[in-house]
Design an enzyme around this catalytic site. Structure first.
Site, PDB file in Angstrom:
ATOM      1  CB  SER A  49     -25.983 -20.461  25.383  1.00  0.00           C
ATOM      2  OG  SER A  49     -25.590 -21.807  25.548  1.00  0.00           O
ATOM      3  CE1 TYR A  61     -24.092 -19.440  30.146  1.00  0.00           C
ATOM      4  CE2 TYR A  61     -24.968 -21.483  29.260  1.00  0.00           C
ATOM      5  CZ  TYR A  61     -24.237 -20.321  29.100  1.00  0.00           C
ATOM      6  OH  TYR A  61     -23.650 -20.040  27.880  1.00  0.00           O
TER       7      TYR A  61
END
Length: 333
Positions: A178, A204
């Site tokens: 990501s 994350y």
């Protein structure tokens, strides 16, 4: 060798013999368009997290091109429903769909999945993940959930399947990362937030950086086995279960503060396109150890401020990748 240098075994897509010309695919390309004309008959694929979101579309595209696809999912009942729905809509001559249980937060199911695999494996799409739970959560073996699921679970799965991948003679590993990797490098001194305050976004980011570093390390370690490994950013996709743990008020405040920049939204079909490109397209058959977005190799960036794409140098650093590999081996035992 610095991250900006190109190992001889890794060829940029623009230089791959027989590759499509730059611009053939892009931001709005769908997974179905990527596999149009691609023949995957005789190939076997595993897609983790294939019961929702881009995992479903990745499985659909690969099967439509002839690959036999295993949906590796936590909830096999949900996986069975997805497989039945996909099979009903696939054209004649498509590959077979099967469902097997895989819970990346539970090492026993990861080990069982790898041990139960028979024969070669041509395509492994490490797609499953968790994103930004508001409170710190830990896996069955005590690791911070995002690092444990997004990286360690997939690391254990892929290394457990190494022999099957090597037996395929040209296997591809696809690691779904990501643009969130820009939030944090891998913090080796505190991977599990035992000392620093937990933050859902740096956690994350660390896990998504780890996804890229894994591809870099696998590309180098397993090149002699004919295995390629690449990572990617699928895009900003609204219709997915990835954000199910997120505090949406916190997200809105984060965006308003300028700390979180997002690219334009994509459909699920568009979001799966880069995964499918790396899994199946002849255009990138010899490319390895790279990070892609919008069906093209990402440009390097030197800071997060205002960035809605690109790849951080620390995510492609071969020393970081080697260190993470050794640490991960120790953590999974």
């Amino acid at each position: 060798m610095s991250a900006s240098q190109t190992p001889a075994s890794q060829t940029p897509a623009s230089q791959t013999p027989g590759a499509q010309t730059p611009g053939t695919f892009g931001v709005t390309t769908t997974a179905a368009e990527v596999v149009d004309g691609v023949d995957l008959h005789g190939r076997r694929a595993v897609v983790t997290g294939a019961s929702s979101g881009i995992g479903v579309e990745t499985a659909r595209a690969l099967a439509s091109a002839g690959a036999d696809v295993t949906l590796a999912v936590r909830d096999t009942a949900a996986g069975d429903r997805v497989a039945a729905r996909l099979a009903a809509g696939l054209p004649a001559g498509s590959g077979e769909l099967t469902v097997r249980r895989l819970d990346l937060a539970d090492p026993s199911t990861v080990a069982a999945f790898a041990a139960g695999w028979q024969g070669p494996l041509h395509i492994l799409v490490n797609n499953a993940g968790v994103m930004a739970p508001a409170e710190v959560t830990r896996t069955a073996d005590g690791h911070e959930q995002q690092f444990g699921v997004n990286h360690l679970g997939h690391f254990a799965l892929t290394t457990g399947l190494h022999r099957a991948l090597a037996a395929a003679d040209g296997a591809r590993i696809v690691s779904v990362s990501s643009t969130g990797h820009l939030f944090s490098p891998v913090v080796f001194d505190d991977l599990d937030y035992r000392f620093r305050p937990y933050d859902p976004w740096t956690s994350y980011g660390q896990s998504k950086t780890a996804n890229i570093l894994f591809a870099v390390a696998a590309a180098e370690r397993w090149a002699d086995d004919g295995i390629t490994a690449n990572a990617l950013m699928p895009g900003n996709i609204a219709d997915t279960n990835l954000a199910r743990h997120m505090d949406m008020k916190q997200v809105e405040e984060f965006i308003a503060s300028g700390e979180l920049a997002l690219p334009p939204q994509k459909t699920v079909e568009q979001g799966a396109a880069t995964s499918v490109l790396l899994a199946a397209s002849p255009a990138v058959a010899k490319v390895s150890g790279r990070y892609f977005e919008d069906c093209a190799e990402a440009r390097p960036v030197t800071g997060r401020a205002g960035a809605v794409g690109g790849v951080a140098p620390y995510a492609l650093d071969r020393d970081n990748a080697a260190r993470l590999w050794h640490v991960s081996e120790a953590l999974i035992g």
